[in-house]
Design an enzyme around this catalytic site. Structure first.
Site, PDB file in Angstrom:
ATOM      1  N   HIS A  54       0.856  -1.181   0.000  1.00 20.26           N
ATOM      2  CA  HIS A  54       0.000   0.000   0.000  1.00 20.26           C
ATOM      3  C   HIS A  54       0.896   1.238   0.000  1.00 20.26           C
ATOM      4  CE1 HIS A  54      -3.782  -2.047   1.906  1.00 20.26           C
ATOM      5  NE2 HIS A  54      -3.241  -2.779   0.941  1.00 20.26           N
ATOM      6  N   GLU A  56       0.951   3.867   1.833  1.00 16.97           N
ATOM      7  CA  GLU A  56       1.443   4.262   3.156  1.00 16.97           C
ATOM      8  C   GLU A  56       2.614   3.384   3.599  1.00 16.97           C
ATOM      9  OE1 GLU A  56      -3.162   4.478   3.467  1.00 16.97           O
ATOM     10  OE2 GLU A  56      -1.688   3.299   2.418  1.00 16.97           O
ATOM     11  N   CYS A  84      -6.199   1.810   5.785  1.00 17.78           N
ATOM     12  CA  CYS A  84      -6.812   0.553   6.210  1.00 17.78           C
ATOM     13  C   CYS A  84      -6.249   0.193   7.590  1.00 17.78           C
ATOM     14  CB  CYS A  84      -6.523  -0.544   5.185  1.00 17.78           C
ATOM     15  SG  CYS A  84      -4.801  -1.118   5.216  1.00 17.78           S
ATOM     16  N   CYS A  87      -2.389  -0.397   7.580  1.00 19.68           N
ATOM     17  CA  CYS A  87      -1.616   0.842   7.448  1.00 19.68           C
ATOM     18  C   CYS A  87      -1.726   1.701   8.703  1.00 19.68           C
ATOM     19  CB  CYS A  87      -2.065   1.611   6.211  1.00 19.68           C
ATOM     20  SG  CYS A  87      -1.618   0.758   4.668  1.00 19.68           S
TER      21      CYS A  87
END
Length: 152
Positions: A54, A56, A84, A87
């Protein structure tokens, strides 16, 4: 007095680049305590065949490597979509000072929705959270991306 400067446009640039690669258009940028860009990234889960890639997480990895530390106190994170749970937990572990995100994610978010990671008693650290920065632009980018997938 220090004047606020948003870095959300840089995160949106990363999200647009992710969309061009066929990735879900999410972008992130980490800012040092002195206001410099420490790292920037867009989603790369499909490209790398890695469900943890992801925006992040990739930005946190790069910023931690640059800092030579597993923690980033005083650093701020701008991301185009509510993080999410995975993260959000990583953001907490990295000790990010402030989290700015654009679009809410009622389905998969982990900050204001779902498990609300930062309110959990086991959260190591809770950053200051600011939502809604450039929300319309980020939401539109995501909507267009997913509409394009449905139209194919």
């Amino acid at each position: 007095m220090t004047r606020f400067h948003s870095h959300m446009e840089t995160a949106l640039d990363e999200a647009r680049a992710a969309a061009r690669r066929g990735e879900v258009p999410v972008g992130a940028v980490i800012i040092t305590p002195t206001g410099q860009i420490a790292a920037r990234a867009g989603n790369r889960t499909r490209e790398t065949h890695d469900p943890t890639a992801h925006a992040e997480i990739l930005a946190l990895r790069a910023a931690c490597a640059a800092a030579g530390s597993d923690r980033l106190p005083g650093h701020d994170l701008y991301v185009t979509l509510e993080p999410c749970p995975m993260c959000a937990a990583a953001i907490s572990a990295a000790r990010i000072r402030r989290l700015y995100y654009a679009a809410a994610d009622p389905k998969s978010g982990g900050v204001a929705h779902g498990p609300r990671i930062f309110t959990h008693p086991q959260a190591h650290h809770t950053p200051e959270v600011y939502d809604g920065l450039s929300e319309a632009e980020a939401s539109s980018l995501l909507t267009r991306f997913f509409k394009g997938l449905r139209d194919v």
